[in-house]
Design a protein around this motif. Structure first.
Motif, PDB file in Angstrom:
ATOM      1  N   ILE A 303       0.830  -1.212   0.000  1.00  0.00           N
ATOM      2  CA  ILE A 303       0.000   0.000   0.000  1.00  0.00           C
ATOM      3  C   ILE A 303       0.864   1.261   0.000  1.00  0.00           C
ATOM      4  O   ILE A 303       0.424   2.318   0.440  1.00  0.00           O
ATOM      5  CB  ILE A 303      -0.946   0.014   1.226  1.00  0.00           C
ATOM      6  N   ASP A 306      -0.624   4.422  -1.411  1.00  0.00           N
ATOM      7  CA  ASP A 306      -1.829   4.983  -0.784  1.00  0.00           C
ATOM      8  C   ASP A 306      -1.599   5.447   0.642  1.00  0.00           C
ATOM      9  O   ASP A 306      -2.452   6.111   1.213  1.00  0.00           O
ATOM     10  CB  ASP A 306      -2.952   3.939  -0.785  1.00  0.00           C
ATOM     11  N   ASN A 457      -1.092   7.206  -5.801  1.00  0.00           N
ATOM     12  CA  ASN A 457      -1.824   6.876  -7.016  1.00  0.00           C
ATOM     13  C   ASN A 457      -3.101   7.683  -7.115  1.00  0.00           C
ATOM     14  O   ASN A 457      -3.677   8.100  -6.107  1.00  0.00           O
ATOM     15  CB  ASN A 457      -2.159   5.376  -7.062  1.00  0.00           C
ATOM     16  N   PRO A 460      -7.589   5.190  -5.490  1.00  0.00           N
ATOM     17  CA  PRO A 460      -7.296   4.545  -4.206  1.00  0.00           C
ATOM     18  C   PRO A 460      -7.471   3.035  -4.279  1.00  0.00           C
ATOM     19  O   PRO A 460      -8.325   2.522  -4.998  1.00  0.00           O
ATOM     20  CB  PRO A 460      -8.307   5.183  -3.247  1.00  0.00           C
ATOM     21  N   ARG A 461      -6.670   2.347  -3.520  1.00  0.00           N
ATOM     22  CA  ARG A 461      -6.693   0.889  -3.496  1.00  0.00           C
ATOM     23  C   ARG A 461      -7.829   0.394  -2.617  1.00  0.00           C
ATOM     24  O   ARG A 461      -8.179   1.003  -1.603  1.00  0.00           O
ATOM     25  CB  ARG A 461      -5.359   0.364  -2.963  1.00  0.00           C
ATOM     26  N   GLN A 462      -8.421  -0.733  -3.008  1.00  0.00           N
ATOM     27  CA  GLN A 462      -9.488  -1.333  -2.222  1.00  0.00           C
ATOM     28  C   GLN A 462      -8.919  -1.918  -0.933  1.00  0.00           C
ATOM     29  O   GLN A 462      -7.872  -2.563  -0.942  1.00  0.00           O
ATOM     30  CB  GLN A 462     -10.199  -2.415  -3.029  1.00  0.00           C
ATOM     31  N   GLU A 536      -3.140  -4.137   5.211  1.00  0.00           N
ATOM     32  CA  GLU A 536      -3.379  -3.410   3.964  1.00  0.00           C
ATOM     33  C   GLU A 536      -4.447  -2.330   4.119  1.00  0.00           C
ATOM     34  O   GLU A 536      -5.185  -2.026   3.184  1.00  0.00           O
ATOM     35  CB  GLU A 536      -3.761  -4.373   2.845  1.00  0.00           C
ATOM     36  N   TYR A 538      -4.633   1.491   4.678  1.00  0.00           N
ATOM     37  CA  TYR A 538      -3.797   2.693   4.647  1.00  0.00           C
ATOM     38  C   TYR A 538      -4.444   3.892   5.339  1.00  0.00           C
ATOM     39  O   TYR A 538      -3.858   4.972   5.384  1.00  0.00           O
ATOM     40  CB  TYR A 538      -3.464   3.060   3.192  1.00  0.00           C
TER      41      TYR A 538
END
Length: 617
Positions: A303, A306, A457, A460-462, A536, A538
């Motif tokens: 992560i 993020d 990024n 955003p990451r899941q 994971e 963030y």
């Protein structure tokens, strides 16, 4: 070398004096030694046992009946007034905020009368049950519910005769200093029908039905006093020692040492485990980057794109972080002044004044850190950030003070803050605190935001589902246990000082406790932040804030326990007052340990250090 010799020569000519800030006053033969009176305050006593006897022995205090104080010259008490009416003595800001009302010179709730002579409280001598030590308890009971043989009286008896013993230290034939003042209160129905006074009568001044406060009628009372002078070898500089005696100091010391050792051991253990885990992760991640056959990332490195993302409600977080930094500066300076002796009880109101002044002067810290963090999040509304930092928390505190002041006024308590003092607080807020906040914000803008260790990024990451113990609220409650364990022992004595009749002077223990609690909070917050990143997640900003302030929940809970076991609060207004004071104390603790460098900022710099050390493509 010359500078060192000059310093030694100057050191030899320096004369030391009493540090707490009150200059000694000397009296000559024939000088008038005046009495001053303070507010009537609640007196601690055991349930069903008199708070004190005339002989000066009593059970250890256990219950405080009420938390409001009353003006000495309140018409409901009917105390003798000086000719021309009482004149107020000038007080400092902290003394006024603490409810002191100095002037020249309800019994079932067991209130204490407070006199002062040369700035020294008139006290009653007590003997501790367990240690059999003689100590001074500030003030004396307004009346009694028991006779000299501890048998209950049919109605309350009023103390109206006082044997006052004034101790003096002789410096020369024409210079004397007051070093002690004790009183033995008596209840004597000394006023005869013809107007004469018999001070030797054994008949008590019983406030029976149909007379005085009990029956709504009027009754004449004669107040008499005998004054005795006694020479003492106690010097002026140590005259407060009898008032500030700590019972069972070895028990207090060993209990605190035991708590500190356990907490420090846990801190070291957690820090070692966390450090080894992070170092192992960094070595493994960097090794993966060098291996061309392995391309997939995992763990907290996954992560990295993020972790520096702006949190939800960034403006509110920036305001709280700035306020926490301001509170940290205030707490540090106040503890330093206390350790140096400037906040001795001989300097009345010094603690409150120091806290208010330090809070005002450290407004620049709030503006600096709030603005700089706001820029780090990529925000451009710095004016709004400065305005909220300067007004948000002070407005909440001021509104709380006004609400508490309303109930104090309803209760006719002397603790109610005068309108002029409220205006002085507003003046400090707008004339000093606000400009300093702007100055700190200007410096923060010049320094710019904190540089992010990784790029963010656009998408955003899941975030995967987390275990229940990693949810923000359960994590904050579990993490708050350890910091609370480090402070709960001193918390008992501090609550006794705030709501009881004790004087807290163990500032050395308090400073050590504060340091251990700060280290504990920082360590535990970093640990839970690491767990969240490994899962994971963030969104560590608000999580770290809540985790650092998790001890506030246990502080509030302990306050309710203290209420149930140590306080007897009659009426709805006193209950609301206690909850108001406790809520304000909890809020200050939450911002201090959650938002400033003790909690959130510890995780902030730990996260930056972690992602700076790992190699990211």
């Amino acid at each position: 070398m010359r500078a060192l010799i000059a310093l030694l020569v100057l050191a030899g000519s320096v004369q030391a004096w009493y540090l707490p800030g009150a200059a000694p006053r000397s009296f000559s033969p024939g000088d008038v030694v005046s009495f001053t009176v303070n507010a009537l305050t609640p007196l601690a006593s055991s349930p069903g046992v008199p708070p004190a006897s005339a002989q000066g022995t009593a059970a250890q205090a256990s219950v405080v009946k009420g938390i409001t104080s009353y003006n000495y010259y309140d018409e409901r008490f009917g105390f003798c007034r000086p000719e021309g009416g009482p004149s107020a003595i000038g007080e400092g800001l902290g003394s006024v905020l603490a409810g002191d009302r100095l002037f020249d010179s309800p019994i079932q709730q067991q209130y204490a009368v407070n006199w002062l002579v040369d700035g020294l409280p008139v006290a009653t001598k007590r003997v501790a049950d367990r240690t059999h030590e003689t100590y001074y308890q500030i003030g004396f009971p307004l009346g009694r519910l028991f006779d000299d043989y501890m048998a209950p009286l049919p109605s309350p008896a009023l103390h109206n005769h006082f044997d006052v013993y004034l101790e003096y230290h002789r410096r020369s034939d024409k210079e004397y200093r007051i070093v002690g003042a004790t009183v033995f209160p008596w209840s004597r129905d000394s006023l005869k029908g013809n107007g004469d006074i018999d001070c030797k009568t054994d008949k008590m001044m019983i406030l029976g039905p149909g007379s005085g406060a009990e029956g709504g009628g009027e009754r004449k009372v004669a107040y008499t006093m005998n004054t005795y002078w006694k020479e003492s070898a106690t010097p002026w500089a140590t005259r407060w020692d009898n008032y500030l005696r700590v019972f069972d100091p070895r028990i207090h010391f060993f209990a605190l040492c035991n708590s500190v050792i356990v907490v420090v051991f846990l801190i070291v253990m957690v820090a070692m485990i966390l450090t080894r885990s992070v170092k192992r992760d960094i070595s493994r991640y960097n090794a993966i980057d060098l291996d061309e056959d392995v391309q997939e990332e995992y763990g907290w490195k996954l992560i990295h794109a993020d972790v520096c993302r702006s949190p939800t409600r960034p403006l509110l977080l920036c305001v709280m972080v700035g306020t926490g930094a301001q509170l940290l500066g205030m707490a540090s300076v106040t503890l330093l002044f206390a350790l140096l002796g400037f906040l001795s009880p001989s300097n009345r109101g010094a603690l409150g004044t120091t806290m208010v002044v330090a809070w005002t002067l450290f407004a620049s810290l709030a503006g600096y850190f709030a603005t700089r963090l706001h820029i780090s999040f990529g925000r451009e509304e710095w004016k709004k950030c400065v305005a909220l930092t300067a007004t948000c928390f002070p407005a909440v505190v001021f509104a709380s003070i006004l609400a508490i002041n309303f109930f104090l006024l309803v209760s006719s308590s002397s603790g109610a803050i005068p309108f002029g003092t409220l205006l002085a607080l507003v003046a400090l807020w707008f004339l000093i605190s606000l400009p300093l906040t702007l100055a700190g914000a200007f410096l923060g803008i010049r320094h710019g935001g904190y540089r992010a260790p990784t790029r963010v990024n656009a998408i955003p990451r899941q975030i995967p589902p987390a275990q229940w113990y990693l949810q923000p609220l359960p994590a904050a409650l579990m993490a708050g246990v350890l910091p609370f364990a480090a402070v709960f022992l001193e918390l008992y004595f501090m609550l006794n000082s705030l709501f009881g009749s004790r004087v807290y002077v163990a500032f050395g223990f308090l400073a050590l406790t504060f340091l251990v609690t700060a280290l504990t909070t920082a360590t535990v917050t970093i640990l839970y932040t690491y767990f969240a990143l490994c899962a994971e997640d963030y969104r560590w900003h608000w999580r770290a804030f809540l985790t650092g302030g998790g001890s506030s929940f246990w502080l509030f809970t302990y306050g309710l326990f203290y209420w149930a076991t140590r306080l007897s609060l009659p009426g709805l207004s006193t209950k609301i007052l206690f909850l108001g004071y406790l809520s304000l104390l909890t809020l200050l603790n939450f911002l201090l340990f959650g938002a400033c460098t003790i909690g959130w900022a510890a995780s902030f710099f730990a996260v930056r250090r972690m992602y700076t050390a790992v190699r990211v493509d």
